[in-house]
Motif scaffolding. Structure first.
Motif, short mmCIF file in Angstrom:
data_model
loop_
_atom_site.label_atom_id
_atom_site.label_comp_id
_atom_site.label_asym_id
_atom_site.label_seq_id
_atom_site.Cartn_x
_atom_site.Cartn_y
_atom_site.Cartn_z
N LEU A 54 0.83 -1.20 0.00
CA LEU A 54 0.00 0.00 0.00
C LEU A 54 0.87 1.25 0.00
CD1 LEU A 54 -2.80 1.30 0.21
CD2 LEU A 54 -2.64 1.05 2.70
N ALA A 55 1.99 1.22 0.72
CA ALA A 55 2.90 2.37 0.74
C ALA A 55 3.44 2.67 -0.65
CB ALA A 55 4.04 2.11 1.72
N MET A 56 3.85 1.62 -1.36
CA MET A 56 4.37 1.81 -2.72
C MET A 56 3.29 2.37 -3.65
SD MET A 56 6.64 -1.68 -3.08
CE MET A 56 6.97 -1.35 -4.80
N GLU A 57 2.07 1.89 -3.49
CA GLU A 57 0.99 2.36 -4.35
C GLU A 57 0.66 3.82 -4.07
OE1 GLU A 57 -2.09 2.73 -7.04
OE2 GLU A 57 -0.39 1.35 -6.92
N ARG A 58 0.64 4.20 -2.80
CA ARG A 58 0.35 5.60 -2.46
C ARG A 58 1.46 6.53 -2.95
NH1 ARG A 58 -2.40 5.41 3.60
NH2 ARG A 58 -4.40 4.55 2.90
N ALA A 59 2.70 6.09 -2.85
CA ALA A 59 3.81 6.91 -3.35
C ALA A 59 3.70 7.08 -4.86
CB ALA A 59 5.15 6.27 -2.97
N ARG A 60 3.38 6.01 -5.55
CA ARG A 60 3.22 6.09 -7.01
C ARG A 60 2.08 7.03 -7.39
NH1 ARG A 60 0.00 5.00 -10.68
NH2 ARG A 60 -1.51 4.16 -9.19
N LYS A 61 0.96 6.89 -6.68
CA LYS A 61 -0.20 7.72 -7.00
C LYS A 61 0.07 9.19 -6.70
CE LYS A 61 -5.18 7.97 -6.25
NZ LYS A 61 -6.36 7.37 -5.55
N ARG A 62 0.75 9.48 -5.57
CA ARG A 62 1.05 10.86 -5.23
C ARG A 62 1.93 11.51 -6.31
NH1 ARG A 62 3.96 10.04 -1.30
NH2 ARG A 62 2.42 10.02 0.38
N GLU A 63 2.97 10.79 -6.72
CA GLU A 63 3.86 11.33 -7.74
C GLU A 63 3.11 11.55 -9.06
OE1 GLU A 63 7.27 12.90 -9.32
OE2 GLU A 63 6.78 12.41 -7.23
N ALA A 64 2.22 10.65 -9.40
CA ALA A 64 1.44 10.82 -10.64
C ALA A 64 0.54 12.05 -10.56
CB ALA A 64 0.62 9.56 -10.90
N LEU A 65 -0.08 12.26 -9.39
CA LEU A 65 -0.95 13.42 -9.23
C LEU A 65 -0.15 14.72 -9.26
CD1 LEU A 65 -3.38 12.12 -6.43
CD2 LEU A 65 -3.90 12.46 -8.85
N LEU A 66 1.04 14.70 -8.63
CA LEU A 66 1.88 15.90 -8.63
C LEU A 66 2.33 16.25 -10.05
CD1 LEU A 66 4.07 15.24 -5.45
CD2 LEU A 66 2.28 16.96 -5.70
N LYS A 67 2.75 15.25 -10.81
CA LYS A 67 3.20 15.51 -12.17
C LYS A 67 2.06 16.00 -13.06
CE LYS A 67 7.18 12.39 -12.32
NZ LYS A 67 7.77 11.18 -12.95
N ALA A 68 0.87 15.38 -12.90
CA ALA A 68 -0.27 15.82 -13.69
C ALA A 68 -0.65 17.25 -13.36
CB ALA A 68 -1.46 14.88 -13.44
#
Length: 585
Positions: free
Chosen positions: A331-345
């Motif tokens: 879950l930690a890896m998924e949240r980190a991935r999602k946060r980075e994707a939202l920041l880049k978008a």
């Protein structure tokens, strides 16, 4: 001629076709014309009937007529299950008058019909009326002519008995010390006249529609026991007190553990409702509370997770309570991935705004106009807190708040279970699993709202009819839960899920499907080689078994019923349900 059965000592008797005659002395003798011993028994019986003067029916096109053929198998499965769990008896209870029996039959029929084909009340009337019947349901329950107003009167009758029916379900399935799941959902509403319908937080993503809110109480296995309807703008925590009163006063349960999410069982509700009622609970801390525990030398230290994913702590902010910290690395890896994707978008959109501001002749010049454009971008992905914005007339720039993002990332995958149950009565592992069992209530909501029962859209305008409609849908899901349990080998259900949970090293890890469930999904068949289906697909297939009303010209006053030949899948389903589709009434 006649058929004679001759005993043959230890061997099967000989079946002979014989004729009688008189010899020259006038004595009666028998002559064997053929040995019929190898013919099937039904053929021999038919020959006996013919030789005794009977007629062979069915050889001519008009000798046998089908007067009516109606889908029956799905009706037999659902109605038979209702009879088997005695839900119809609980609904009727001690009422013996003819009107109550009629209303009870209509309520049972509406439950069955909603599981088979959810439709409006008028559609239900047409589906069970003897002239326009769509299934064998009306015939089995002997409903006869159903008037348009009768289903609504039956709903009114049902609502008057809701408390007694829920009390009966509680006696059957709840006991002292049990864990009870509670959650809230909402459904949108058609029309503007019902006092319960209000604008509120729409879980259906239909902010353009009025809605109602309802809270569902289930056993830990997800079996629904009680449901209550609230106004559409009711906040989740405000619905909790009535559930506490229901469990303690109405159901008479002295010791119960209520499981709810962190938006439901808040600190205020624990203080004002649960503690004053001596009720135990299991819930989860909100993100700001977790951050407070992790600050400085707080009790939540990341080093606790160096060699494990679960640890129990205590805090003076939560006196008398147990706090169970969990960290799910996936879950930690998924949240980190999602946060980075939202920041880049978000940064891509901010770059467009910045380019627009810098463009010569741009209309986006004032700080107010730029602020509106930027606010729309950063709020769209809910990441405004992670950006430092510099907005002035004719100027816009931004940068990431690196330290704040890093502080948040440290707590990725961490959640904290909060409970009042003593350690000697409930281990930390079982407390975590109990909280994760709330997913079973969410599955109940999915079945109620979309997959099977289609509680929405709600078209009643009378508040009591809305409550009765929701309660009827809950009873239908109660039946569906039992059907799913019995038919699990023929469904995509994971029949070894509980065994797999018990074998896991830690309840924090994601629940993986068992080998049998993965095999079902891959080859679409179970271990016995039978094809597996969705619940709705299996119900539809059972419906292909028809109930046929037959009649012979020689016996016009004596019709008989004949079911179509069942398929192997239908035979297996009724075997699992322990039902005979011909005998269900």
């Amino acid at each position: 001629m006649f058929i004679d059965v001759v005993p043959n000592r230890g061997s099967p008797p000989a079946v002979l076709l014989r004729e009688s005659y008189r010899d020259e002395n006038g004595r009666t003798q028998k002559r064997t014309l053929a040995n019929l011993s190898k013919l099937p028994g039904d053929v021999i019986e038919m020959l006996k009937a013919l030789l005794n003067g009977g007629a062979l029916i069915g050889t001519a096109p008009k000798d046998l007529a089908i007067e009516r053929s109606l889908p029956h198998g799905h009706v037999a499965a659902v109605l038979g299950t209702i009879r088997k769990i005695s839900l119809d008896r609980l609904i009727l209870s001690t009422a013996k008058d003819a009107a109550s029996r009629r209303f009870c039959d209509l309520v049972v029929a509406m439950m069955v019909d909603r599981l088979i084909t959810p439709r409006s009340k008028l559609g239900f009337v047409r589906a069970v009326d003897e002239e326009t019947a769509a299934t064998s349901l009306g015939n089995l329950l002997r409903l006869g002519k159903v008037k348009d107003h009768e289903p609504y009167e039956a709903l009114d009758w049902l609502l008057e008995r809701q408390e007694r029916i829920e009390n009966g379900l509680a006696r059957r399935h709840l006991k002292d010390g049990i864990l009870v799941l509670y959650d809230v959902s909402s459904s949108y509403f058609e029309g503007h006249c019902c006092p319960l319908a209000q604008f509120g937080h729409s879980r259906d993503h239909r902010s353009d529609r009025l809605q109602i809110v309802y809270g569902l109480l289930c056993t830990r296995d997800g079996l629904p026991i009680a449901i209550e309807v609230f106004e559409g703008n009711a906040a989740d925590p405000t619905t909790l007190k009535s559930q506490v009163d229901k469990l303690k006063a109405r159901f008479g349960i002295k010791r119960v553990v209520l499981i709810g999410d962190r938006g439901m069982i808040t600190s205020a509700r624990i203080r004002d409702d649960l503690k004053t009622s001596s009720l135990d609970w299991i819930t989860c801390l909100r993100a700001p509370q977790i951050q407070a525990l992790a600050q400085g030398d707080g009790p939540l230290q990341l080093s606790l997770f160096d060699e494990r994913d679960l640890a129990e702590i205590s805090s003076p902010d939560f006196p008398g309570e147990r706090l169970i910290m969990c960290r799910n690395r996936d879950l930690a890896m998924e949240r980190a991935r999602k946060r980075e994707a939202l920041l880049k978008a978000t940064e891509r959109e901010l770059a467009r705004v910045q380019a627009n501001v810098r463009r010569k002749g741009s209309t986006l010049r004032s700080a107010a106009e730029i602020g509106l454009a930027v606010g729309e971008v950063v709020n769209a992905k809910k990441v405004a807190k992670h950006f430092a914005l510099d907005i002035r007339d004719g100027h816009f720039s931004w940068s990431r708040k690196i330290e704040q993002i890093a502080a948040e990332a440290k707590l990725d995958g961490i959640y904290v279970i909060r409970t009042s149950v003593p350690k000697g009565e409930l281990s930390a592992q079982n407390a975590v699993q109990a909280y994760k069992d709330l997913s079973r209530v969410e599955r109940a909501f999915r079945s109620l709202k979309t997959v099977d029962l289609e509680i929405r859209p709600i078209r009643h305008w009378n508040a009591n009819r809305v409550r009765a409609h929701v309660f009827l849908c809950m009873l239908a899901y109660h039946v569906e839960w039992h059907l799913r349990q019995r038919l699990a080998p023929l469904l995509f259900h994971d029949t070894e899920l509980d065994r797999g949970r018990a074998a896991r090293i830690s309840p924090v890890a994601s629940t993986e499907p068992s080998a049998s469930a993965r095999s079902k999904k891959a080859i679409k068949r179970n271990a016995n080689g039978d094809p597996v289906h969705s619940f709705a697909g299996l119900i539809d297939h059972l419906g292909t078994m028809t109930r046929n009303i037959m009649r012979m010209p020689q016996a016009k006053k004596h019709p008989f019923t004949l079911l179509s030949k069942s398929t192997p899948l239908q035979d297996q389903a009724f075997k699992l349900l322990d039902l005979d589709p011909m005998r269900v009434q």
